[in-house]
Design a protein around this motif. Structure first.
Motif, PDB file in Angstrom:
ATOM      1  N   ARG A 150       0.839  -1.203   0.000  1.00  0.00           N
ATOM      2  CA  ARG A 150       0.000   0.000   0.000  1.00  0.00           C
ATOM      3  C   ARG A 150       0.879   1.259   0.000  1.00  0.00           C
ATOM      4  N   ALA A 151       1.963   1.224   0.777  1.00  0.00           N
ATOM      5  CA  ALA A 151       2.860   2.381   0.832  1.00  0.00           C
ATOM      6  C   ALA A 151       3.532   2.618  -0.518  1.00  0.00           C
ATOM      7  N   VAL A 152       3.914   1.528  -1.192  1.00  0.00           N
ATOM      8  CA  VAL A 152       4.514   1.661  -2.526  1.00  0.00           C
ATOM      9  C   VAL A 152       3.535   2.342  -3.477  1.00  0.00           C
ATOM     10  N   GLU A 153       2.282   1.963  -3.395  1.00  0.00           N
ATOM     11  CA  GLU A 153       1.270   2.523  -4.297  1.00  0.00           C
ATOM     12  C   GLU A 153       0.864   3.944  -3.881  1.00  0.00           C
ATOM     13  N   ASN A 154       0.871   4.221  -2.586  1.00  0.00           N
ATOM     14  CA  ASN A 154       0.442   5.538  -2.099  1.00  0.00           C
ATOM     15  C   ASN A 154       1.510   6.614  -2.244  1.00  0.00           C
ATOM     16  N   PHE A 155       2.783   6.199  -2.236  1.00  0.00           N
ATOM     17  CA  PHE A 155       3.874   7.190  -2.209  1.00  0.00           C
ATOM     18  C   PHE A 155       4.911   6.941  -3.309  1.00  0.00           C
ATOM     19  N   PRO A 156       4.486   7.007  -4.585  1.00  0.00           N
ATOM     20  CA  PRO A 156       5.459   6.902  -5.682  1.00  0.00           C
ATOM     21  C   PRO A 156       6.095   8.271  -5.922  1.00  0.00           C
ATOM     22  N   ILE A 157       6.896   8.731  -4.971  1.00  0.00           N
ATOM     23  CA  ILE A 157       7.335  10.127  -4.963  1.00  0.00           C
ATOM     24  C   ILE A 157       8.677  10.338  -5.660  1.00  0.00           C
ATOM     25  N   SER A 158       9.711   9.685  -5.174  1.00  0.00           N
ATOM     26  CA  SER A 158      11.061  10.015  -5.645  1.00  0.00           C
ATOM     27  C   SER A 158      11.843   8.834  -6.196  1.00  0.00           C
ATOM     28  N   GLY A 159      11.440   7.631  -5.837  1.00  0.00           N
ATOM     29  CA  GLY A 159      12.262   6.466  -6.192  1.00  0.00           C
ATOM     30  C   GLY A 159      13.470   6.306  -5.299  1.00  0.00           C
ATOM     31  N   ILE A 160      13.604   7.200  -4.322  1.00  0.00           N
ATOM     32  CA  ILE A 160      14.733   7.150  -3.377  1.00  0.00           C
ATOM     33  C   ILE A 160      14.290   6.409  -2.124  1.00  0.00           C
ATOM     34  N   ARG A 161      15.121   5.520  -1.656  1.00  0.00           N
ATOM     35  CA  ARG A 161      14.819   4.771  -0.444  1.00  0.00           C
ATOM     36  C   ARG A 161      15.698   5.249   0.711  1.00  0.00           C
ATOM     37  N   LEU A 162      15.272   4.957   1.923  1.00  0.00           N
ATOM     38  CA  LEU A 162      16.164   5.196   3.056  1.00  0.00           C
ATOM     39  C   LEU A 162      17.387   4.303   2.901  1.00  0.00           C
ATOM     40  N   PRO A 163      18.572   4.795   3.257  1.00  0.00           N
ATOM     41  CA  PRO A 163      19.808   4.048   2.969  1.00  0.00           C
ATOM     42  C   PRO A 163      19.932   2.767   3.781  1.00  0.00           C
ATOM     43  N   PHE A 164      20.849   1.911   3.350  1.00  0.00           N
ATOM     44  CA  PHE A 164      21.026   0.628   4.021  1.00  0.00           C
ATOM     45  C   PHE A 164      21.409   0.794   5.485  1.00  0.00           C
TER      46      PHE A 164
END
Length: 460
Positions: free
Chosen positions: A28-42
């Protein structure tokens, strides 16, 4: 449909990629927030996994979580800590408030993998449940700020401090290397009294040493963790011994001095430690911009600028002017530092978003501080190794500018007075004669006195 499976949460059914370890809430979060393509770092993901492993250990010790389940969660967390399944953490850095999606992404992945380890299938939540088991005694509201502080502390130790220490070491070498070279000083970009070239580098070193000390002081606030505060700081649904056991385990896993916060309410209401660190990263960036700007100015030319120092050539500088070499490493450092200053502005704005018992803007705070550490660490290393350590002095130009500097006249003040000295400087400027030539023509001082007084060595 073959590439998907049906996952369920409290809102209903969701299609999730078949091979994904995450579940409905992450999707749901993937579908709701297609904002930047940037993820929190490892580094942040690793910190989350450390928390989940430590929580499972503590809950096991408190007899709140079955040994088999706890061991499976801990084994799955170790796999993530060791760098496996990175592609399973898919929530955008700009996501739901507080990081609930991020927390559930980790919970769902761990539940699926732990279920596999127990002989089940992915998302077989009858074996390991993401909320009831993986998230036991926890809330997004205490785990996300804890992950922010753990990841920042780990990254400071692993990347920024070594890079900064090496930079300071090389500046010290340059300070010694250039100690005997006397040059014209400049204030307001105008001629000033002489200074050693090494002393300019000594100033850079001292500035960065000061920032390093304040940064390390701000780091100490990262080590107080409010894990166990749960939803609002009260510790609801957690065993009384849980927090102490979990935080001790975190300290053991990271080999860093994490301790239990004395005030979980304050910990959860504000991201104070991250704000402090971000501010000192900004301060470091400001000083690095000053150093990079100085070095670009001192190396300007090579024929029409100061050209007092020479930078190593690392790549051609122009697509149209053959032979042109630009100070690209210094320009790169400036851009990096500009971004760090912008990141701190974002952190400050997000920190203002704290209301009542929680700051809902935590993900963007964590993302920006960690990005600042990463790009500063890399930028400092590149600057040190590809530029600073191979800087050389152009002693011929330095001597030429020194001899032409009108501010040598300052040394005359005690001997002929400020007004006479100013008149000498004015005539020197208008006629193009050197100070010595003007003084000799007016017979104000003897040649021996002129040479002795205007000797740059006597002025430093």
């Amino acid at each position: 449909m073959d590439n998907f499976r049906i996952a369920k949460d409290t809102l209903g059914e969701v299609k999730v990629p078949k091979e994904a370890y995450y579940g409905a809430q992450t999707q749901r979060a993937v579908e709701n927030f297609p904002i930047s393509g940037i993820r929190l770092p490892f580094s942040f993901i690793k910190a989350q996994a450390i928390i989940k492993k430590s929580a499972a250990f503590a809950n096991k010790e408190c007899k709140a979580l079955d040994d088999k389940k706890a061991n499976a969660i801990m084994t799955a967390a170790d796999e993530i800590i060791n760098g496996e399944m990175r592609d399973q953490f898919v929530v955008d850095a700009y996501q739901a408030g507080a990081g609930t999606s991020q927390n559930m992404n980790m919970n769902e992945v761990l539940a699926s993998r732990a279920s596999e380890l127990l002989g089940g299938e992915k998302a077989d939540y009858s074996l390991i449940h993401p909320n009831d088991d993986v998230n036991m005694s926890q809330s997004t509201n205490d785990t996300i700020p804890t992950a922010i502080q753990i990841s920042i502390a780990m990254e400071l130790q692993a990347t920024l401090y070594p890079a900064l220490s090496r930079l300071i070491q090389v500046l010290k070498k340059k300070e010694i290397q250039f100690h005997e070279i006397i040059k014209a000083g400049r204030t307001h970009l105008q001629d000033a009294v002489p200074i050693r070239l090494g002393s300019e580098f000594k100033g850079y070193r001292g500035t960065l040493e000061s920032v390093e000390r304040t940064l390390k002081h701000s780091e100490t606030f990262l080590y107080e963790l409010g894990l166990g505060g749960n939803a609002v700081g009260t510790g609801i649904n957690a065993h009384p011994d849980y927090a102490e056991l979990a935080i001790k385990q975190i300290a053991q896993t990271t080999d860093l001095p994490f301790t239990q916060s004395k005030n979980t309410y304050a910990f959860m209401q504000n991201t104070n430690a991250a704000i402090r660190v971000s501010g000192h990263l900004k301060e470091l960036a400001i000083h690095l911009i000053k150093i990079s700007s100085d070095l670009r100015l001192l190396s300007s030319g090579p024929r029409t600028g100061f050209a007092e120092i020479m930078l190593p050539a690392v790549q051609p500088g122009s697509s149209i002017m053959p032979g042109k070499i630009n100070p690209v490493i210094l320009e790169n450092l400036y851009m990096i530092c500009s971004q760090v200053i912008g990141n701190d502005a974002c952190v400050s704005t997000a920190a203002i978003g704290s209301q009542l018992e929680i700051n809902a803007m935590m993900p963007v705070i964590g993302f920006n501080v960690l990005q600042s550490i990463k790009i500063l660490s890399n930028g400092i290393t590149i600057f040190t190794e590809k530029c600073l350590k191979d800087i050389t002095a152009n002693e011929e130009n330095i001597q030429n500018w020194l001899e032409q500097s009108l501010s040598l006249v300052t040394a005359l003040n005690p001997h002929i007075g400020y007004e006479k000295a100013a008149a000498v400087a004015k005539e020197s400027f208008e006629t193009g004669k050197t100070l010595k030539e003007v003084l000799e023509s007016k017979k104000i001082l003897s040649r021996e006195e002129i040479d002795r007084i205007l000797d740059p060595n006597s002025m430093i």
